[in-house]
Design a protein around this motif. Structure first.
Motif, short mmCIF file in Angstrom:
data_model
loop_
_atom_site.label_atom_id
_atom_site.label_comp_id
_atom_site.label_asym_id
_atom_site.label_seq_id
_atom_site.Cartn_x
_atom_site.Cartn_y
_atom_site.Cartn_z
N LEU A 43 40.48 37.57 39.97
CA LEU A 43 40.35 36.41 39.07
C LEU A 43 39.15 35.55 39.48
O LEU A 43 38.43 35.04 38.62
CB LEU A 43 41.63 35.56 39.09
N LEU A 101 42.27 33.96 30.70
CA LEU A 101 42.27 34.94 31.78
C LEU A 101 43.63 35.58 31.99
O LEU A 101 43.73 36.75 32.38
CB LEU A 101 41.78 34.30 33.08
N LYS A 133 36.09 37.06 38.05
CA LYS A 133 36.01 36.84 36.61
C LYS A 133 35.56 35.41 36.29
O LYS A 133 34.78 35.19 35.36
CB LYS A 133 37.36 37.14 35.95
N ILE A 134 36.08 34.46 37.06
CA ILE A 134 35.68 33.06 36.84
C ILE A 134 34.20 32.88 37.13
O ILE A 134 33.48 32.17 36.41
CB ILE A 134 36.52 32.10 37.70
N ILE A 140 32.30 34.08 34.26
CA ILE A 140 32.41 33.14 33.14
C ILE A 140 31.44 31.98 33.31
O ILE A 140 30.87 31.47 32.33
CB ILE A 140 33.86 32.59 33.05
N PHE A 154 38.11 30.97 30.24
CA PHE A 154 38.88 30.66 31.44
C PHE A 154 40.37 30.59 31.12
O PHE A 154 41.21 31.17 31.83
CB PHE A 154 38.40 29.34 32.04
#
Length: 399
Positions: A65, A88, A68-69, A72, A85
């Motif tokens: 995660l 997710l 992924k953030i 982003i 966000f």
């Protein structure tokens, strides 16, 4: 049948993440999502920042995660990043997310100064006028108008910077819409009074009366000019007239306070009874009057009644501790202040009262230690205020 949703991180003792603007701590990724959904305007600079990403990766142990953030953070505008966000994990349904995205997009189209003003207003409501001034000053870099100048002045007055507040309000009075000028002029009178510019305040009171007619606010301000000039006895007539026209609690509390100052305690208590709603504020004011009349046990009873109504109010426990200290019951004073600090360990008045109690107990080492901690906290807050101002000016999303 409702489905029970479990947190992604199922561990105890997780170090919380502190959102800077709201000062709210979260202990799970789900709480962070809810915070960003609820306080999205205040969170746009947080959830894509390195500190938050590291918290997700290290404290929550959610490396995927966190990656992924980070991805982003380099995509699209603030509306797009927030939407990605919040998407997710399956925490919000699609209708909630689409509705929020539309709201963010509408907000993005507003002027830069309006966004910064809104941020400043938020800080004023939170009781953080120093941070509000940073936002207002940044907004004034884009647009100078009466509304911004007026709100900047209010924040300055809360910090007792009355000469600066008066300058802002003088500028506001020059550009305000005539139909809205009365409120700005009333604020300017107040700033003059606190800045000891009594002649200016008196002259402006007469001008406002000639332009807008008589009002309870003007009688109240006349009373304030008398007090500032050292004539409390003469002020009573003006406060009484203000109350006749409008029984606002603040007018009643002020008159009761003046009666107390001139040692007319019976009149002070009688005046206080004019307040219709006997709430927490009423009990605190009643306690103040009892203490001023050297009836500290009665003040303690008032605070105890207030605490029954609102047990998690740090100000009430701090006040109770103070009155116990004044009554020389240091054990009860210490117990009350520890309760206050359990509710808010960084509360400045509570820590100051702890220092006073420690000194009264003869614990000079503890007294100095508390003062040292308070001084360091003050320095840290000062530095943080400077950093927040820099971020407000630099951020293209929030400015």
């Amino acid at each position: 049948m409702s489905e029970l949703l479990l947190c992604l991180t199922q561990e105890d003792g997780i170090k919380p993440y502190l959102f800077k603007t709201t000062a709210i701590k979260v202990f799970s990724f789900e709480e962070a999502l809810f915070h960003c959904y609820t306080y999205w305007k205040q969170s746009l600079n947080d959830f894509c920042g390195e500190e938050f990403i590291e918290w997700v990766r290290i404290s929550l142990k959610l490396g995927d995660l966190a990656k992924k953030i980070k991805d982003i953070s380099g995509n699209g505008d603030s509306a797009q990043r927030l939407y990605m966000f919040l998407s997710l994990i399956d925490y919000f349904d699609s209708s909630e997310l689409h509705s929020l995205r539309a709201e963010v997009e509408r907000w993005q189209k507003r002027n830069d100064w309006e966004k910064l003003k809104e941020q400043g207003d938020y800080f004023v409501q939170k009781g953080e006028p120093d941070r509000a001034i940073g936002s207002y000053r940044a907004a004034l870099g884009y647009e100078v108008n009466a509304e911004l100048l007026n709100n900047t002045a209010i924040a300055l007055m809360q910090l007792e910077r009355f000469d600066e507040a008066a300058e802002c309000l003088e500028r506001a009075s020059e550009c305000v819409d005539p139909e809205k000028s009365e409120i700005v002029l009333l604020h300017l009178i107040e700033a003059y009074i606190f800045d000891k510019e009594i002649a200016k305040a008196t002259l402006l009171i007469n001008d406002v009366k000639n332009s807008f007619g008589d009002s309870p606010e003007l009688h109240y301000l006349r009373g304030e000019t008398d007090v500032a000039a050292g004539n409390c006895n003469r002020s009573v007539t003006h406060y009484e007239r203000a109350i006749e026209l409008d029984k606002r609690p603040e007018y009643i509390y002020r008159l009761a306070q003046i009666y107390s100052q001139i040692r007319m305690f019976d009149k002070a208590m009688e005046t206080l009874e004019l307040v219709k709603v006997k709430n927490i504020e009423f009990l605190m004011k009643q306690a103040e009057l009892h203490a001023a009349a050297n009836n500290v046990p009665a003040a303690i009873k008032c605070m105890e009644k207030a605490i029954v109504k609102e047990r998690n109010n740090v100000d009430l426990w701090t006040g109770l501790a103070m009155y116990h200290r004044m009554d020389y019951d240091l054990q009860k004073a210490y117990s009350a202040i520890i309760k206050a600090l359990d509710l808010s360990k960084d509360n400045y008045p509570a820590n100051l009262e702890l220092a006073r109690i420690s000194k009264a107990q003869g614990k000079i080492k503890d007294y100095r230690a508390v003062l040292k901690i308070m001084l360091q906290k003050f320095r840290d807050d000062y530095r943080q205020t400077g950093n927040n101002l820099y971020e407000s000016v630099q951020s293209s999303d929030f400015s």
